[in-house]
Design an enzyme around this catalytic site. Structure first.
Site, PDB file in Angstrom:
ATOM      1  N   ASN A 105       0.814  -1.217   0.000  1.00  0.00           N
ATOM      2  CA  ASN A 105       0.000   0.000   0.000  1.00  0.00           C
ATOM      3  C   ASN A 105       0.846   1.264   0.000  1.00  0.00           C
ATOM      4  O   ASN A 105       0.573   2.205  -0.748  1.00  0.00           O
ATOM      5  CB  ASN A 105      -0.957  -0.011   1.193  1.00  0.00           C
ATOM      6  CG  ASN A 105      -1.930  -1.183   1.121  1.00  0.00           C
ATOM      7  OD1 ASN A 105      -2.000  -1.859   0.092  1.00  0.00           O
ATOM      8  ND2 ASN A 105      -2.659  -1.428   2.193  1.00  0.00           N
ATOM      9  N   HIS A 149     -17.590  36.428 -30.668  1.00  0.00           N
ATOM     10  CA  HIS A 149     -18.770  35.735 -31.221  1.00  0.00           C
ATOM     11  C   HIS A 149     -18.475  35.157 -32.618  1.00  0.00           C
ATOM     12  O   HIS A 149     -19.387  34.999 -33.426  1.00  0.00           O
ATOM     13  CB  HIS A 149     -19.986  36.652 -31.302  1.00  0.00           C
ATOM     14  CG  HIS A 149     -20.208  37.458 -30.055  1.00  0.00           C
ATOM     15  ND1 HIS A 149     -20.996  37.018 -29.009  1.00  0.00           N
ATOM     16  CD2 HIS A 149     -19.715  38.662 -29.684  1.00  0.00           C
ATOM     17  CE1 HIS A 149     -20.990  37.936 -28.044  1.00  0.00           C
ATOM     18  NE2 HIS A 149     -20.214  38.945 -28.419  1.00  0.00           N
ATOM     19  N   SER A 189      -7.583  12.255 -48.509  1.00  0.00           N
ATOM     20  CA  SER A 189      -8.827  11.492 -48.453  1.00  0.00           C
ATOM     21  C   SER A 189      -8.684  10.270 -49.344  1.00  0.00           C
ATOM     22  O   SER A 189      -8.021  10.320 -50.379  1.00  0.00           O
ATOM     23  CB  SER A 189      -9.975  12.368 -48.953  1.00  0.00           C
ATOM     24  OG  SER A 189     -11.042  11.563 -49.412  1.00  0.00           O
ATOM     25  N   LYS A 195      -8.411  16.578 -51.518  1.00  0.00           N
ATOM     26  CA  LYS A 195      -8.465  16.911 -50.087  1.00  0.00           C
ATOM     27  C   LYS A 195      -7.099  16.918 -49.414  1.00  0.00           C
ATOM     28  O   LYS A 195      -6.237  16.116 -49.699  1.00  0.00           O
ATOM     29  CB  LYS A 195      -9.358  15.891 -49.338  1.00  0.00           C
ATOM     30  CG  LYS A 195     -10.834  16.013 -49.621  1.00  0.00           C
ATOM     31  CD  LYS A 195     -11.432  17.354 -49.214  1.00  0.00           C
ATOM     32  CE  LYS A 195     -11.530  17.511 -47.715  1.00  0.00           C
ATOM     33  NZ  LYS A 195     -12.572  16.685 -47.119  1.00  0.00           N
ATOM     34  N   ASN A 250      -6.445  17.258 -45.394  1.00  0.00           N
ATOM     35  CA  ASN A 250      -7.218  17.376 -44.154  1.00  0.00           C
ATOM     36  C   ASN A 250      -6.347  17.682 -42.937  1.00  0.00           C
ATOM     37  O   ASN A 250      -5.228  17.179 -42.831  1.00  0.00           O
ATOM     38  CB  ASN A 250      -7.996  16.079 -43.911  1.00  0.00           C
ATOM     39  CG  ASN A 250      -9.057  15.847 -44.967  1.00  0.00           C
ATOM     40  OD1 ASN A 250      -9.639  16.801 -45.485  1.00  0.00           O
ATOM     41  ND2 ASN A 250      -9.279  14.591 -45.312  1.00  0.00           N
ATOM     42  N   LYS A 262      -4.285   3.711 -12.213  1.00  0.00           N
ATOM     43  CA  LYS A 262      -3.117   3.776 -13.089  1.00  0.00           C
ATOM     44  C   LYS A 262      -3.432   3.857 -14.570  1.00  0.00           C
ATOM     45  O   LYS A 262      -2.807   4.638 -15.294  1.00  0.00           O
ATOM     46  CB  LYS A 262      -2.200   2.591 -12.815  1.00  0.00           C
ATOM     47  CG  LYS A 262      -1.428   2.773 -11.529  1.00  0.00           C
ATOM     48  CD  LYS A 262      -0.691   1.508 -11.164  1.00  0.00           C
ATOM     49  CE  LYS A 262      -0.810   1.204  -9.704  1.00  0.00           C
ATOM     50  NZ  LYS A 262      -2.191   1.045  -9.203  1.00  0.00           N
TER      51      LYS A 262
HETATM   52  N1  ARG Z   1      -1.616  -3.501  -7.442  1.00  0.00           N
HETATM   53  C1  ARG Z   1      -2.042  -2.807  -6.290  1.00  0.00           C
HETATM   54  C2  ARG Z   1      -2.499  -1.391  -6.645  1.00  0.00           C
HETATM   55  O1  ARG Z   1      -2.185  -0.960  -7.707  1.00  0.00           O
HETATM   56  C3  ARG Z   1      -0.930  -2.715  -5.308  1.00  0.00           C
HETATM   57  C4  ARG Z   1      -1.370  -2.588  -3.885  1.00  0.00           C
HETATM   58  C5  ARG Z   1      -2.048  -3.833  -3.488  1.00  0.00           C
HETATM   59  N2  ARG Z   1      -2.367  -3.835  -2.119  1.00  0.00           N
HETATM   60  C6  ARG Z   1      -3.198  -4.703  -1.594  1.00  0.00           C
HETATM   61  N3  ARG Z   1      -3.434  -4.620  -0.341  1.00  0.00           N
HETATM   62  N4  ARG Z   1      -3.784  -5.611  -2.323  1.00  0.00           N
HETATM   63  O2  ARG Z   1      -3.163  -0.696  -5.906  1.00  0.00           O
END
Ligand code: ARG
Length: 458
Positions: free
Chosen positions: A111, A157, A278, A284, A286, A326
Protein backbone atom coordinates in the site's frame (compact mmCIF):
# COMPACT_ATOMS: atom_id res chain seq x y z
CA UNK A 1 2.48 -22.55 -10.31
CA UNK A 2 3.86 -19.15 -9.38
CA UNK A 3 4.55 -18.83 -5.69
CA UNK A 4 2.18 -16.35 -4.03
CA UNK A 5 3.73 -14.02 -1.49
CA UNK A 6 0.61 -13.90 0.66
CA UNK A 7 -0.89 -17.40 0.53
CA UNK A 8 -0.03 -18.58 4.06
CA UNK A 9 -3.57 -18.31 5.38
CA UNK A 10 -5.25 -19.76 2.28
CA UNK A 11 -6.32 -23.36 1.92
CA UNK A 12 -7.47 -23.13 -1.70
CA UNK A 13 -5.65 -21.88 -4.77
CA UNK A 14 -6.95 -18.63 -6.28
CA UNK A 15 -9.50 -19.22 -9.03
CA UNK A 16 -8.05 -18.55 -12.47
CA UNK A 17 -10.84 -16.07 -13.20
CA UNK A 18 -9.92 -14.12 -10.07
CA UNK A 19 -6.25 -14.08 -10.98
CA UNK A 20 -7.17 -12.66 -14.36
CA UNK A 21 -9.60 -10.19 -12.84
CA UNK A 22 -7.33 -8.79 -10.17
CA UNK A 23 -4.06 -8.74 -12.12
CA UNK A 24 -2.72 -5.31 -12.97
CA UNK A 25 0.67 -6.31 -14.34
CA UNK A 26 -0.15 -5.36 -17.94
CA UNK A 27 -0.65 -1.79 -16.76
CA UNK A 28 1.62 -1.30 -13.75
CA UNK A 29 4.68 -2.94 -15.31
CA UNK A 30 5.65 0.48 -16.51
CA UNK A 31 6.30 1.42 -12.87
CA UNK A 32 9.17 -1.09 -12.65
CA UNK A 33 11.94 1.53 -12.53
CA UNK A 34 10.32 3.39 -9.67
CA UNK A 35 9.48 0.20 -7.82
CA UNK A 36 13.12 -0.87 -7.97
CA UNK A 37 14.42 2.58 -7.06
CA UNK A 38 12.07 2.61 -4.06
CA UNK A 39 13.08 -0.87 -2.93
CA UNK A 40 16.77 -0.01 -3.20
CA UNK A 41 16.31 3.06 -0.99
CA UNK A 42 14.15 1.10 1.44
CA UNK A 43 16.78 -1.67 1.71
CA UNK A 44 19.58 0.82 2.31
CA UNK A 45 17.51 2.41 5.05
CA UNK A 46 16.82 -1.02 6.61
CA UNK A 47 20.57 -1.67 6.72
CA UNK A 48 21.47 1.75 8.08
CA UNK A 49 18.97 1.41 10.92
CA UNK A 50 20.23 -2.12 11.65
CA UNK A 51 16.85 -3.67 10.86
CA UNK A 52 18.54 -6.03 8.39
CA UNK A 53 22.26 -6.89 8.07
CA UNK A 54 24.23 -4.67 5.70
CA UNK A 55 25.50 -7.64 3.68
CA UNK A 56 21.95 -8.82 3.00
CA UNK A 57 20.86 -5.34 2.02
CA UNK A 58 23.80 -5.19 -0.38
CA UNK A 59 22.76 -8.52 -1.91
CA UNK A 60 19.20 -7.22 -2.27
CA UNK A 61 20.38 -4.03 -3.97
CA UNK A 62 22.55 -6.03 -6.40
CA UNK A 63 19.64 -8.36 -7.05
CA UNK A 64 17.28 -5.47 -7.73
CA UNK A 65 19.74 -4.00 -10.18
CA UNK A 66 19.91 -7.32 -11.96
CA UNK A 67 16.11 -7.44 -12.17
CA UNK A 68 16.12 -3.94 -13.66
CA UNK A 69 18.66 -5.09 -16.24
CA UNK A 70 16.54 -8.11 -17.14
CA UNK A 71 13.38 -6.03 -17.58
CA UNK A 72 15.20 -3.46 -19.69
CA UNK A 73 16.76 -6.16 -21.86
CA UNK A 74 13.34 -7.75 -22.39
CA UNK A 75 14.50 -10.92 -20.65
CA UNK A 76 12.02 -10.75 -17.79
CA UNK A 77 9.10 -13.21 -17.68
CA UNK A 78 5.80 -11.54 -16.78
CA UNK A 79 3.12 -13.81 -15.38
CA UNK A 80 -0.43 -12.60 -14.65
CA UNK A 81 -0.62 -14.98 -11.68
CA UNK A 82 1.86 -12.74 -9.92
CA UNK A 83 -0.71 -9.92 -9.89
CA UNK A 84 1.32 -6.78 -10.09
CA UNK A 85 4.76 -5.29 -10.63
CA UNK A 86 5.61 -5.34 -6.91
CA UNK A 87 5.06 -9.13 -6.68
CA UNK A 88 6.91 -9.73 -9.92
CA UNK A 89 10.00 -7.92 -8.80
CA UNK A 90 10.06 -9.42 -5.32
CA UNK A 91 9.49 -12.89 -6.66
CA UNK A 92 12.33 -12.67 -9.19
CA UNK A 93 14.53 -11.05 -6.54
CA UNK A 94 13.97 -14.07 -4.34
CA UNK A 95 15.05 -16.40 -7.17
CA UNK A 96 18.24 -14.39 -7.65
CA UNK A 97 19.21 -13.56 -4.06
CA UNK A 98 17.67 -16.43 -2.11
CA UNK A 99 16.20 -16.19 1.40
CA UNK A 100 17.69 -12.75 2.17
CA UNK A 101 15.33 -11.26 -0.46
CA UNK A 102 12.43 -12.16 1.80
CA UNK A 103 13.54 -9.30 4.05
CA UNK A 104 13.06 -6.51 1.51
CA UNK A 105 9.42 -6.10 2.46
CA UNK A 106 10.20 -5.60 6.18
CA UNK A 107 8.45 -2.49 7.53
CA UNK A 108 6.65 -1.99 4.23
CA UNK A 109 3.36 -2.84 2.55
CA UNK A 110 2.33 -2.79 -1.06
CA UNK A 111 0.00 0.00 0.00
CA UNK A 112 2.75 2.47 0.77
CA UNK A 113 4.91 0.92 -1.93
CA UNK A 114 2.42 1.61 -4.73
CA UNK A 115 1.79 5.12 -3.42
CA UNK A 116 5.54 5.72 -3.56
CA UNK A 117 5.90 4.29 -7.07
CA UNK A 118 3.07 6.44 -8.35
CA UNK A 119 4.53 9.60 -6.84
CA UNK A 120 7.96 8.87 -8.28
CA UNK A 121 6.41 8.19 -11.67
CA UNK A 122 4.27 11.32 -11.66
CA UNK A 123 7.15 13.49 -10.50
CA UNK A 124 9.03 12.52 -13.66
CA UNK A 125 5.95 12.82 -15.83
CA UNK A 126 5.32 16.33 -14.52
CA UNK A 127 8.90 17.35 -15.25
CA UNK A 128 8.57 15.97 -18.75
CA UNK A 129 5.25 17.77 -19.31
CA UNK A 130 6.80 21.01 -18.06
CA UNK A 131 9.66 20.60 -20.53
CA UNK A 132 7.28 19.88 -23.40
CA UNK A 133 5.15 22.90 -22.52
CA UNK A 134 8.24 25.11 -22.51
CA UNK A 135 9.18 23.74 -25.95
CA UNK A 136 5.72 24.54 -27.29
CA UNK A 137 5.88 28.04 -25.81
CA UNK A 138 9.25 28.50 -27.47
CA UNK A 139 7.91 27.36 -30.85
CA UNK A 140 4.95 29.73 -30.62
CA UNK A 141 7.11 32.65 -29.52
CA UNK A 142 9.47 32.00 -32.45
CA UNK A 143 6.51 31.93 -34.81
CA UNK A 144 5.15 35.14 -33.32
CA UNK A 145 8.51 36.88 -33.81
CA UNK A 146 8.79 35.68 -37.42
CA UNK A 147 5.34 37.08 -38.21
CA UNK A 148 5.46 40.13 -35.97
CA UNK A 149 3.95 42.49 -38.57
CA UNK A 150 1.07 40.31 -39.76
CA UNK A 151 -2.42 41.56 -38.97
CA UNK A 152 -5.59 39.49 -38.91
CA UNK A 153 -9.12 40.09 -37.67
CA UNK A 154 -9.67 39.57 -33.96
CA UNK A 155 -13.05 37.99 -33.28
CA UNK A 156 -15.77 38.02 -30.67
CA UNK A 157 -18.77 35.73 -31.22
CA UNK A 158 -16.76 34.50 -34.25
CA UNK A 159 -17.64 37.86 -35.87
CA UNK A 160 -14.84 40.15 -37.00
CA UNK A 161 -14.32 42.66 -34.21
CA UNK A 162 -11.02 44.59 -34.27
CA UNK A 163 -7.73 44.00 -36.06
CA UNK A 164 -4.96 42.37 -34.01
CA UNK A 165 -1.44 41.16 -34.63
CA UNK A 166 -1.13 37.47 -35.43
CA UNK A 167 1.70 37.52 -32.88
CA UNK A 168 -0.71 38.80 -30.24
CA UNK A 169 -3.16 36.04 -31.05
CA UNK A 170 -0.44 33.40 -30.71
CA UNK A 171 0.89 34.93 -27.51
CA UNK A 172 -2.57 34.41 -25.98
CA UNK A 173 -1.86 30.68 -26.23
CA UNK A 174 1.63 31.15 -24.83
CA UNK A 175 0.01 32.68 -21.74
CA UNK A 176 -2.28 29.64 -21.40
CA UNK A 177 0.59 27.18 -21.76
CA UNK A 178 2.69 29.14 -19.27
CA UNK A 179 -0.14 28.76 -16.74
CA UNK A 180 -0.28 25.05 -17.54
CA UNK A 181 3.44 24.80 -16.85
CA UNK A 182 2.96 26.60 -13.55
CA UNK A 183 0.19 24.15 -12.63
CA UNK A 184 2.56 21.25 -13.35
CA UNK A 185 5.12 22.78 -10.99
CA UNK A 186 2.50 23.26 -8.27
CA UNK A 187 1.18 19.72 -8.67
CA UNK A 188 4.78 18.48 -8.48
CA UNK A 189 5.26 20.16 -5.12
CA UNK A 190 2.36 18.22 -3.58
CA UNK A 191 3.32 15.01 -5.40
CA UNK A 192 6.83 15.26 -4.01
CA UNK A 193 6.05 13.79 -0.58
CA UNK A 194 7.41 10.44 0.56
CA UNK A 195 4.74 7.95 1.78
CA UNK A 196 6.99 4.98 2.64
CA UNK A 197 6.83 4.06 6.32
CA UNK A 198 3.03 4.21 6.36
CA UNK A 199 3.13 0.46 5.73
CA UNK A 200 -0.33 -1.06 5.29
CA UNK A 201 -2.21 1.80 6.95
CA UNK A 202 -1.00 2.40 10.51
CA UNK A 203 2.76 2.81 10.26
CA UNK A 204 5.32 0.23 11.37
CA UNK A 205 6.74 -1.18 14.59
CA UNK A 206 10.32 -1.20 13.20
CA UNK A 207 12.69 1.67 14.01
CA UNK A 208 12.84 2.95 10.44
CA UNK A 209 14.37 6.25 9.33
CA UNK A 210 11.88 7.84 6.98
CA UNK A 211 13.91 11.00 6.51
CA UNK A 212 16.83 8.92 5.23
CA UNK A 213 14.68 7.06 2.70
CA UNK A 214 13.23 10.40 1.60
CA UNK A 215 16.71 11.83 1.16
CA UNK A 216 17.83 8.86 -0.94
CA UNK A 217 14.82 9.30 -3.21
CA UNK A 218 15.05 13.08 -3.42
CA UNK A 219 11.88 13.88 -1.50
CA UNK A 220 11.96 17.11 0.55
CA UNK A 221 9.17 15.90 2.86
CA UNK A 222 7.56 12.75 4.31
CA UNK A 223 3.82 12.23 4.63
CA UNK A 224 2.33 13.17 8.01
CA UNK A 225 -0.45 10.60 8.35
CA UNK A 226 -0.19 6.94 7.40
CA UNK A 227 -3.92 6.49 6.72
CA UNK A 228 -3.91 9.48 4.40
CA UNK A 229 -0.64 8.48 2.73
CA UNK A 230 -1.82 5.04 1.57
CA UNK A 231 -5.21 6.25 0.37
CA UNK A 232 -4.47 9.72 -0.98
CA UNK A 233 -4.61 10.13 -4.75
CA UNK A 234 -5.11 13.89 -4.77
CA UNK A 235 -1.90 14.27 -6.70
CA UNK A 236 -3.29 12.04 -9.47
CA UNK A 237 -6.48 14.08 -9.62
CA UNK A 238 -4.54 17.33 -9.60
CA UNK A 239 -2.49 16.12 -12.52
CA UNK A 240 -5.59 15.00 -14.40
CA UNK A 241 -7.21 18.38 -13.76
CA UNK A 242 -4.10 20.24 -14.93
CA UNK A 243 -3.87 17.94 -17.96
CA UNK A 244 -7.55 18.53 -18.74
CA UNK A 245 -7.04 22.28 -18.68
CA UNK A 246 -4.00 21.98 -20.88
CA UNK A 247 -5.87 19.73 -23.32
CA UNK A 248 -8.66 22.30 -23.40
CA UNK A 249 -6.12 24.95 -24.42
CA UNK A 250 -4.62 22.64 -27.02
CA UNK A 251 -8.08 21.86 -28.32
CA UNK A 252 -9.03 25.52 -28.69
CA UNK A 253 -5.86 26.14 -30.62
CA UNK A 254 -6.49 23.03 -32.71
CA UNK A 255 -9.99 24.27 -33.48
CA UNK A 256 -8.58 27.55 -34.78
CA UNK A 257 -6.02 25.75 -36.91
CA UNK A 258 -8.85 23.70 -38.43
CA UNK A 259 -10.91 26.82 -39.11
CA UNK A 260 -7.99 28.85 -40.40
CA UNK A 261 -6.88 26.15 -42.83
CA UNK A 262 -10.37 25.89 -44.38
CA UNK A 263 -11.05 27.54 -47.74
CA UNK A 264 -13.56 29.78 -45.96
CA UNK A 265 -10.85 31.40 -43.86
CA UNK A 266 -7.78 30.54 -45.91
CA UNK A 267 -5.52 32.12 -43.29
CA UNK A 268 -2.94 29.33 -43.06
CA UNK A 269 -1.75 26.23 -44.80
CA UNK A 270 -0.64 23.26 -42.75
CA UNK A 271 2.58 21.57 -43.82
CA UNK A 272 1.99 18.61 -46.14
CA UNK A 273 3.97 16.44 -43.76
CA UNK A 274 1.39 17.13 -41.04
CA UNK A 275 -1.77 16.73 -43.11
CA UNK A 276 -3.49 13.71 -44.57
CA UNK A 277 -5.46 13.02 -47.73
CA UNK A 278 -8.83 11.49 -48.45
CA UNK A 279 -9.21 7.95 -49.76
CA UNK A 280 -11.90 9.09 -52.21
CA UNK A 281 -11.50 12.84 -52.85
CA UNK A 282 -8.16 13.47 -54.55
CA UNK A 283 -8.21 17.21 -53.87
CA UNK A 284 -8.46 16.91 -50.09
CA UNK A 285 -5.83 17.93 -47.60
CA UNK A 286 -7.22 17.38 -44.15
CA UNK A 287 -6.12 18.86 -40.82
CA UNK A 288 -6.20 15.50 -39.03
CA UNK A 289 -3.49 16.42 -36.54
CA UNK A 290 -5.37 19.34 -34.95
CA UNK A 291 -8.62 17.39 -35.25
CA UNK A 292 -7.15 14.52 -33.27
CA UNK A 293 -5.77 16.88 -30.64
CA UNK A 294 -9.30 18.27 -30.31
CA UNK A 295 -10.69 14.75 -30.25
CA UNK A 296 -8.32 13.37 -27.63
CA UNK A 297 -9.27 16.13 -25.19
CA UNK A 298 -12.43 14.28 -24.21
CA UNK A 299 -10.42 11.23 -23.24
CA UNK A 300 -8.41 13.18 -20.71
CA UNK A 301 -11.55 14.81 -19.27
CA UNK A 302 -12.96 11.30 -18.97
CA UNK A 303 -9.97 10.16 -16.96
CA UNK A 304 -10.42 13.10 -14.58
CA UNK A 305 -14.08 12.21 -14.03
CA UNK A 306 -13.22 8.53 -13.63
CA UNK A 307 -10.63 9.26 -10.95
CA UNK A 308 -12.87 11.67 -9.03
CA UNK A 309 -15.63 9.08 -9.12
CA UNK A 310 -13.24 6.31 -8.10
CA UNK A 311 -12.36 8.21 -4.93
CA UNK A 312 -15.67 9.63 -3.84
CA UNK A 313 -17.03 6.68 -1.88
CA UNK A 314 -13.83 5.15 -0.55
CA UNK A 315 -13.58 4.69 3.20
CA UNK A 316 -10.11 5.05 4.68
CA UNK A 317 -7.66 3.73 3.99
CA UNK A 318 -6.38 1.61 1.11
CA UNK A 319 -9.01 -0.12 -1.02
CA UNK A 320 -8.32 -2.23 -4.06
CA UNK A 321 -10.39 0.19 -6.12
CA UNK A 322 -7.28 2.35 -6.10
CA UNK A 323 -5.60 -0.02 -8.51
CA UNK A 324 -7.85 1.49 -11.17
CA UNK A 325 -6.01 4.80 -10.90
CA UNK A 326 -3.12 3.78 -13.09
CA UNK A 327 -4.71 3.10 -16.46
CA UNK A 328 -6.32 6.54 -16.36
CA UNK A 329 -3.18 8.32 -15.22
CA UNK A 330 -0.88 6.63 -17.73
CA UNK A 331 -3.22 7.26 -20.63
CA UNK A 332 -3.60 10.92 -19.68
CA UNK A 333 0.19 11.33 -19.42
CA UNK A 334 0.69 9.66 -22.81
CA UNK A 335 -2.11 11.58 -24.52
CA UNK A 336 -0.96 14.95 -23.26
CA UNK A 337 2.63 14.22 -24.18
CA UNK A 338 1.73 13.06 -27.70
CA UNK A 339 -0.40 16.16 -28.34
CA UNK A 340 2.28 18.55 -27.07
CA UNK A 341 4.93 16.84 -29.15
CA UNK A 342 3.06 16.82 -32.44
CA UNK A 343 1.83 20.39 -32.13
CA UNK A 344 5.28 21.70 -31.22
CA UNK A 345 6.74 20.04 -34.30
CA UNK A 346 3.96 21.26 -36.57
CA UNK A 347 4.00 24.94 -35.61
CA UNK A 348 7.17 26.05 -37.46
CA UNK A 349 5.86 24.47 -40.70
CA UNK A 350 2.58 26.39 -40.79
CA UNK A 351 2.45 28.78 -43.76
CA UNK A 352 0.78 32.13 -43.12
CA UNK A 353 -1.44 33.55 -45.88
CA UNK A 354 -0.73 37.12 -44.92
CA UNK A 355 -2.71 38.73 -47.77
CA UNK A 356 -5.82 36.73 -46.81
CA UNK A 357 -5.51 37.70 -43.15
CA UNK A 358 -4.93 41.37 -43.88
CA UNK A 359 -7.71 41.54 -46.50
CA UNK A 360 -10.09 40.03 -43.92
CA UNK A 361 -8.92 42.56 -41.32
CA UNK A 362 -9.70 45.47 -43.63
CA UNK A 363 -13.30 44.49 -44.38
CA UNK A 364 -16.21 44.30 -41.93
CA UNK A 365 -15.93 47.69 -40.17
CA UNK A 366 -13.17 46.59 -37.80
CA UNK A 367 -12.24 50.28 -37.54
CA UNK A 368 -15.63 51.39 -36.19
CA UNK A 369 -14.44 51.50 -32.55
CA UNK A 370 -11.53 53.67 -33.59
CA UNK A 371 -13.82 56.11 -35.38
CA UNK A 372 -15.86 56.34 -32.18
CA UNK A 373 -12.66 56.92 -30.14
CA UNK A 374 -11.73 59.64 -32.69
CA UNK A 375 -15.01 61.43 -31.99
CA UNK A 376 -14.52 61.08 -28.23
CA UNK A 377 -11.12 62.74 -28.57
CA UNK A 378 -12.90 65.55 -30.47
CA UNK A 379 -15.16 66.09 -27.46
CA UNK A 380 -18.21 63.83 -27.96
CA UNK A 381 -19.28 61.40 -25.21
CA UNK A 382 -18.60 57.75 -25.99
CA UNK A 383 -22.32 56.86 -26.20
CA UNK A 384 -23.03 59.67 -28.69
CA UNK A 385 -19.98 58.69 -30.70
CA UNK A 386 -21.14 55.06 -30.69
CA UNK A 387 -24.50 56.12 -32.18
CA UNK A 388 -22.99 58.37 -34.82
CA UNK A 389 -20.59 55.64 -35.98
CA UNK A 390 -23.41 53.10 -35.95
CA UNK A 391 -25.34 55.31 -38.37
CA UNK A 392 -22.25 55.76 -40.52
CA UNK A 393 -21.79 51.97 -40.68
CA UNK A 394 -25.42 51.51 -41.71
CA UNK A 395 -24.98 54.15 -44.42
CA UNK A 396 -21.73 52.59 -45.69
CA UNK A 397 -23.16 49.07 -45.67
CA UNK A 398 -26.07 50.22 -47.83
CA UNK A 399 -23.61 51.00 -50.63
CA UNK A 400 -21.30 48.06 -49.90
CA UNK A 401 -18.41 50.23 -48.73
CA UNK A 402 -16.14 50.40 -45.70
CA UNK A 403 -16.03 53.48 -43.45
CA UNK A 404 -12.74 54.61 -44.96
CA UNK A 405 -14.23 54.30 -48.46
CA UNK A 406 -16.80 57.02 -47.73
CA UNK A 407 -16.00 60.57 -48.78
CA UNK A 408 -15.16 63.13 -46.14
CA UNK A 409 -18.53 64.81 -46.78
CA UNK A 410 -20.39 61.53 -46.33
CA UNK A 411 -18.59 60.96 -43.02
CA UNK A 412 -19.25 64.53 -41.89
CA UNK A 413 -22.97 63.96 -42.45
CA UNK A 414 -22.77 61.76 -39.32
CA UNK A 415 -20.57 64.09 -37.29
CA UNK A 416 -19.39 67.57 -38.08
CA UNK A 417 -16.27 66.92 -35.98
CA UNK A 418 -14.75 64.57 -38.54
CA UNK A 419 -11.82 66.02 -40.49
CA UNK A 420 -9.43 64.97 -43.23
CA UNK A 421 -7.06 63.29 -40.76
CA UNK A 422 -9.71 60.63 -40.09
CA UNK A 423 -8.46 58.50 -43.01
CA UNK A 424 -5.01 58.10 -41.51
CA UNK A 425 -6.66 57.43 -38.15
CA UNK A 426 -8.67 54.54 -39.63
CA UNK A 427 -5.75 52.69 -41.24
CA UNK A 428 -5.60 49.12 -39.97
CA UNK A 429 -1.98 49.30 -38.88
CA UNK A 430 -2.57 52.53 -36.96
CA UNK A 431 -5.52 50.90 -35.27
CA UNK A 432 -3.40 47.99 -34.11
CA UNK A 433 -0.40 50.05 -33.02
CA UNK A 434 -2.50 52.51 -31.09
CA UNK A 435 -3.30 49.72 -28.60
CA UNK A 436 0.06 49.96 -26.96
CA UNK A 437 -1.07 49.74 -23.35
CA UNK A 438 0.46 46.72 -21.59
CA UNK A 439 -1.39 43.57 -22.64
CA UNK A 440 -2.72 45.19 -25.84
CA UNK A 441 -2.12 44.28 -29.47
CA UNK A 442 0.09 47.27 -30.32
CA UNK A 443 3.42 46.20 -31.78
CA UNK A 444 5.41 47.62 -28.87
CA UNK A 445 3.15 45.95 -26.30
CA UNK A 446 3.37 42.61 -28.10
CA UNK A 447 7.15 42.82 -28.31
CA UNK A 448 7.23 43.52 -24.58
CA UNK A 449 4.94 40.52 -23.94
CA UNK A 450 7.20 38.33 -26.06
CA UNK A 451 10.28 39.46 -24.15
CA UNK A 452 8.54 38.77 -20.82
CA UNK A 453 7.43 35.33 -21.99
CA UNK A 454 10.95 34.49 -23.11
CA UNK A 455 12.32 35.57 -19.77
CA UNK A 456 10.12 33.22 -17.78
CA UNK A 457 11.06 30.19 -19.90
CA UNK A 458 13.39 27.74 -18.15
N1 ARG B 1 -1.62 -3.50 -7.44
C1 ARG B 1 -2.04 -2.81 -6.29
C2 ARG B 1 -2.50 -1.39 -6.64
O1 ARG B 1 -2.19 -0.96 -7.71
C3 ARG B 1 -0.93 -2.71 -5.31
C4 ARG B 1 -1.37 -2.59 -3.89
C5 ARG B 1 -2.05 -3.83 -3.49
N2 ARG B 1 -2.37 -3.83 -2.12
C6 ARG B 1 -3.20 -4.70 -1.59
N3 ARG B 1 -3.43 -4.62 -0.34
N4 ARG B 1 -3.78 -5.61 -2.32
O2 ARG B 1 -3.16 -0.70 -5.91
Amino acid sequence: MADKLWDGRFSEATAAVVERFTASIDIDRRLYRYDIEGSIAHSRMLARTGIIPAAEAEAIVQGLEQVRGEIEAGRFAFDPRLEDIHMHIESRLTEIVGPAARKVHTARSRNDQVALDLRLYLRDALDAAGGQLAALERALIGFARTHIDVILPGYTHLQRAQPVLLAHHLMAYVEMFARDRERCAECRRRTNVMPLGSAALAGTTFPIDRAYTAELLGFPAVSANSLDAVSDRDFVIEFLAAASLCMMHLSRMAEELVLWSSAEFGFIELPDSFATGSSIMPQKKNPDVPELIRGKTGRVYGHLMAQLTLMKGLPLSYNRDLQEDKAALFDAVDTLSACLEVLTQMVPGIAVRRERMEAAASRGYLNATDLADYLVRAGVTFREAHHAVGRAVRFAAASGRELDELTLEELQAHSALIREDVFAHLRTREIVDRRSCPGGTGRSAVLAAIAAAEKRLP
